[in-house]
Scaffold this motif. Structure first.
Motif, PDB file in Angstrom:
ATOM      1  N   PHE A  10      10.288   7.758  -4.383  1.00  0.00           N
ATOM      2  CA  PHE A  10       9.978   6.349  -4.126  1.00  0.00           C
ATOM      3  C   PHE A  10       9.919   6.082  -2.630  1.00  0.00           C
ATOM      4  CE2 PHE A  10      12.002   4.610  -8.317  1.00  0.00           C
ATOM      5  CZ  PHE A  10      11.029   5.266  -9.050  1.00  0.00           C
ATOM      6  N   ASP A  11      10.893   6.589  -1.882  1.00  0.00           N
ATOM      7  CA  ASP A  11      10.928   6.363  -0.441  1.00  0.00           C
ATOM      8  C   ASP A  11       9.681   6.931   0.230  1.00  0.00           C
ATOM      9  OD1 ASP A  11      13.358   5.063  -0.699  1.00  0.00           O
ATOM     10  OD2 ASP A  11      14.552   6.799  -0.052  1.00  0.00           O
ATOM     11  N   ALA A  12       9.256   8.125  -0.187  1.00  0.00           N
ATOM     12  CA  ALA A  12       8.058   8.736   0.395  1.00  0.00           C
ATOM     13  C   ALA A  12       6.815   7.901   0.071  1.00  0.00           C
ATOM     14  CB  ALA A  12       7.889  10.164  -0.121  1.00  0.00           C
ATOM     15  N   ALA A  13       6.701   7.462  -1.162  1.00  0.00           N
ATOM     16  CA  ALA A  13       5.527   6.672  -1.561  1.00  0.00           C
ATOM     17  C   ALA A  13       5.520   5.312  -0.866  1.00  0.00           C
ATOM     18  CB  ALA A  13       5.504   6.500  -3.079  1.00  0.00           C
ATOM     19  N   LEU A  14       6.686   4.703  -0.714  1.00  0.00           N
ATOM     20  CA  LEU A  14       6.762   3.401  -0.054  1.00  0.00           C
ATOM     21  C   LEU A  14       6.502   3.493   1.442  1.00  0.00           C
ATOM     22  CD1 LEU A  14       9.807   1.945  -2.002  1.00  0.00           C
ATOM     23  CD2 LEU A  14       7.461   1.046  -2.034  1.00  0.00           C
ATOM     24  N   ALA A  15       6.738   4.656   2.032  1.00  0.00           N
ATOM     25  CA  ALA A  15       6.493   4.846   3.460  1.00  0.00           C
ATOM     26  C   ALA A  15       5.014   5.081   3.761  1.00  0.00           C
ATOM     27  CB  ALA A  15       7.322   6.016   3.984  1.00  0.00           C
ATOM     28  N   ALA A  16       4.238   5.433   2.745  1.00  0.00           N
ATOM     29  CA  ALA A  16       2.811   5.706   2.945  1.00  0.00           C
ATOM     30  C   ALA A  16       2.049   4.406   3.178  1.00  0.00           C
ATOM     31  CB  ALA A  16       2.247   6.429   1.720  1.00  0.00           C
ATOM     32  N   THR A  17       0.961   4.494   3.921  1.00  0.00           N
ATOM     33  CA  THR A  17       0.106   3.335   4.151  1.00  0.00           C
ATOM     34  C   THR A  17      -0.787   3.137   2.935  1.00  0.00           C
ATOM     35  OG1 THR A  17       0.081   3.800   6.509  1.00  0.00           O
ATOM     36  CG2 THR A  17      -1.669   2.364   5.661  1.00  0.00           C
ATOM     37  N   PRO A  18      -0.739   1.960   2.315  1.00  0.00           N
ATOM     38  CA  PRO A  18      -1.558   1.734   1.120  1.00  0.00           C
ATOM     39  C   PRO A  18      -3.040   1.673   1.463  1.00  0.00           C
ATOM     40  CG  PRO A  18      -0.369  -0.265   1.716  1.00  0.00           C
ATOM     41  CD  PRO A  18       0.087   0.814   2.645  1.00  0.00           C
ATOM     42  N   ASP A  19      -3.873   2.153   0.537  1.00  0.00           N
ATOM     43  CA  ASP A  19      -5.322   2.102   0.695  1.00  0.00           C
ATOM     44  C   ASP A  19      -5.900   0.781   0.222  1.00  0.00           C
ATOM     45  OD1 ASP A  19      -5.377   4.732   1.615  1.00  0.00           O
ATOM     46  OD2 ASP A  19      -5.618   5.539  -0.396  1.00  0.00           O
ATOM     47  N   LEU A  20      -5.125   0.054  -0.564  1.00  0.00           N
ATOM     48  CA  LEU A  20      -5.655  -1.110  -1.245  1.00  0.00           C
ATOM     49  C   LEU A  20      -4.592  -2.197  -1.348  1.00  0.00           C
ATOM     50  CD1 LEU A  20      -8.179  -2.009  -2.959  1.00  0.00           C
ATOM     51  CD2 LEU A  20      -6.972  -1.094  -4.928  1.00  0.00           C
ATOM     52  N   GLY A  21      -5.001  -3.426  -1.105  1.00  0.00           N
ATOM     53  CA  GLY A  21      -4.133  -4.574  -1.332  1.00  0.00           C
ATOM     54  C   GLY A  21      -4.638  -5.331  -2.547  1.00  0.00           C
ATOM     55  N   VAL A  22      -3.722  -5.880  -3.331  1.00  0.00           N
ATOM     56  CA  VAL A  22      -4.088  -6.616  -4.536  1.00  0.00           C
ATOM     57  C   VAL A  22      -3.332  -7.933  -4.553  1.00  0.00           C
ATOM     58  CG1 VAL A  22      -4.146  -6.594  -7.057  1.00  0.00           C
ATOM     59  CG2 VAL A  22      -4.370  -4.442  -5.802  1.00  0.00           C
TER      60      VAL A  22
END
Length: 180
Positions: free
Chosen positions: A122-134
């Motif tokens: 979870f921490d790794a995924a949350l640290a990533a820059t999202p490609d998409l906002g919704v």
């Protein structure tokens, strides 16, 4: 007769921080799925992940000896999602983090679906820059739910080539006795 009040509510707006999706694959006939589900439930309710990690559970077909009501009731949806990820994981239980990292167990163990491994993923995924906002607004009018979603992509992402999949998730479904 069911009476549903009319209301309008912003269900989701772009958060200041990323939100990730965990897709759990399970079955009532899987002896180790309860341990994996408990680990996932424990971590999802920690303050650090509140509102930042969303979960959907898909129930898989275990054969005619296990007519899992969660599978039977939503056979098309469960099967389609499994087909989408075909070859991504080898068995149940399994948890996919934002369609990428896979944590999975076996028939003999909950495997790497532990609170510590879930927190790390979870921490790794949350640290990533999202490609998409919704951003999603919903309005209940009578017995009709009207949903409006707005997508915004980072530079270089072509939304015209994408596919949007939506899921309406019932939260808090409780059984007196576990089915199956």
């Amino acid at each position: 007769t069911l009476t549903v009040p009319s209301w309008t509510e912003t269900v989701y707006s772009p958060p200041p921080e990323p939100v990730i999706l965990v897709e759990e694959f399970s079955s009532v006939c899987c002896s180790n799925c309860p341990d994996a589900a408990e680990a996932l439930h424990t971590v999802l309710h920690e303050t650090a992940y509140a509102g930042r990690v969303l979960q959907i559970t898909y129930t898989l077909y275990w054969g005619p000896s296990c007519p899992d009501p969660h599978y039977v009731g939503f056979e098309t949806q469960n099967t389609e999602r499994l087909q989408y990820y075909l070859g991504t994981f080898g068995g149940m239980p399994a948890a996919l983090i934002s369609g990428g990292e896979v944590l999975e167990g076996t028939l003999d163990t909950a495997g790497n679906i532990t609170p510590a491994n879930l927190r790390t993923a979870f921490d790794a995924a949350l640290a990533a820059t999202p490609d998409l906002g919704v951003a999603v607004d919903a309005e209940l009018v009578g017995n009709e739910l009207r949903v409006n979603a707005r997508l915004s992509a980072v530079d270089g992402i072509d939304l015209a080539q994408g596919v949007v999949r939506c899921a309406l998730v019932e939260n808090g479904l409780v059984y007196g006795d576990a089915p199956g």
